[in-house]
Write an enzyme that holds these catalytic residues in place. Structure first.
Site: not given
Ligand SMILES: *Cc1c(COP(=O)(O)O)cnc(C)c1O
Length: 387
Positions: A49, A147, A280, A328
């Site tokens: 992700k 969550r 700046y 920036m």
């Molecule tokens: C991001 C995520 C992971 C991976 O977590 P790490 O700490 O990077 O290993 C696993 N499961 C879910 C549901 C996540 O959102």
């Protein structure tokens, strides 16, 4: 007013400024084999992700797919579609739970969602009927992370609904731990107990999901309970694949190699006199005649403004402090004490040069955040390069 999406920006294919993130593919492969060693009998769902934690999702997914992971994991449907459009064929689990108008895409792109609401089941099943497909889902339990996920009380009814959806197949059952990086955590013990009740619920309903999973990197490396003596057979590492540990005590026995080096070069070199100010606000003033180099990287690239006053970079194998405010698009470093600095010199912002290393953990400390955010924060403007 009609809200429409503006055209997405597309960077030039040929990077001109020297700022780039270099991805070490051998390190990725090596980390995967270390993670597999730690996982023992568990199969791997590799989490890619957020653009593979800043490493470039498509390329990382290709490497990991080739190296034989069982699943890839993304947060968004958009991320899954990106991988499918790039030709990734491995099973992809969408973990984020934000599906809204995306059910059609989930089905057409063979993405496997985590599901935990009646709406998910209803909409998915309708879409599966429309597209004449069978759709695999992983039921997500909120075992105490607070969550997303069905609560343990909602679970039996959700499973019943699922059994009423002829086009859906429960392929997985999963949860997420909130404190796996904390040694001997009561919260983790509580969550494990709830997860076990969840598994019993699934069993009672007569469902037999092929995959059961709850371990992220921290649990995989630090929590034997998430692996053995449990009815789990899949783990979901992210961070460890990129060569980092969630916490220092975790996975010391593994040889992980950070896979990303963030580099730039020198755009401008000048000598300033004592009393001259830099950047700046004039917050930094030369105390002596100084040599200042300008680097073409700034907070718009994820080089956080909060690094000012603490941060340093590596040039000619030694440290050079960042001076003045980070702007920036640029920042300045003091190279007065480093001989022979020249235009075009390679500068390491994150990674190793010679005997020196700047870790994502260190940068996180400068910014008062965590290493995850440092990596994910490397901006879209920074090209990712790999051999
Ligand atoms: C991001 C995520 C992971 C991976 O977590 P790490 O700490 O990077 O290993 C696993 N499961 C879910 C549901 C996540 O959102």
């Amino acid at each position: 007013m009609v809200i429409r999406e503006l055209p997405r920006r597309r960077a030039l294919d040929v990077p001109i400024r020297p700022t780039r993130a270099e991805i070490n593919i051998d390190a990725l492969r090596h980390n995967l084999s270390e993670v597999k060693r730690a996982a023992g009998p568990l199969q791997i769902l590799a989490v890619v992700k957020a653009n593979a934690y800043g490493h470039g999702a498509v390329h990382v997914a290709r490497v990991l797919q080739e190296a034989g992971v069982s699943f890839l994991g993304v947060a968004l449907i958009e991320e899954g579609v990106e991988l499918r459009n790039a030709g990734i064929t491995a099973p992809i689990v969408v973990m984020g739970g934000s599906y809204r108008s995306g059910y059609g895409l989930l089905v057409s792109h063979r993405l496997t969602p985590m599901v935990f609401q009646d709406e998910h089941l209803r909409e998915l099943n309708a879409e599966a009927v429309r597209q004449k497909q069978k759709v695999a889902v992983h039921v997500k339990l909120d075992s105490g992370m607070g969550r997303i996920g069905a609560s343990i009380d909602e679970l039996p009814r959700l499973l019943l609904s699922l059994q009423g959806c002829a086009h859906l197949e429960m392929e997985g059952f999963c949860s997420q731990l909130a404190s796996a990086d904390v040694q001997n955590s009561q919260q983790t013990r509580d969550q494990l107990a709830v997860f076990r009740r969840g598994l019993q619920c699934v069993d009672t309903a007569g469902l037999k999901p092929k995959w059961r999973h709850l371990a992220n990197s921290a649990a995989l490396l630090g929590l034997p309970e998430a692996k053995v003596g449990w009815d789990v057979n899949l783990a979901r590492p992210g961070l460890a694949l990129y060569g980092l540990r969630t916490a220092e005590w975790l996975g010391e026995e593994l040889l992980l190699q950070p896979a990303l080096t963030w580099k730039t070069g020198v755009t401008h070199l000048k000598t300033v006199q004592a009393g001259q100010k830099v950047s700046y606000g004039g917050t930094w003033e030369a105390k002596r005649q100084s040599v200042i180099a300008t680097l073409p990287v700034g907070y718009a690239d994820g080089y956080h403004r909060s690094y000012a006053g603490k941060g340093y970079v590596l040039i000619r194998g030694v440290r050079a402090p960042v001076v003045g405010r980070i702007t920036m698009d640029m920042c300045m470093i003091d190279v007065t004490d480093i001989p022979h600095v020249a235009m075009g010199d390679d500068v390491v912002l994150l990674g190793t040069q010679g005997k020196e290393r700047i870790s994502a953990e260190l940068m996180a400390e400068w910014a008062g955040t965590i290493h995850y955010e440092v990596l994910c924060g490397i901006g879209a403007r920074v090209p990712r390069l790999a051999e």
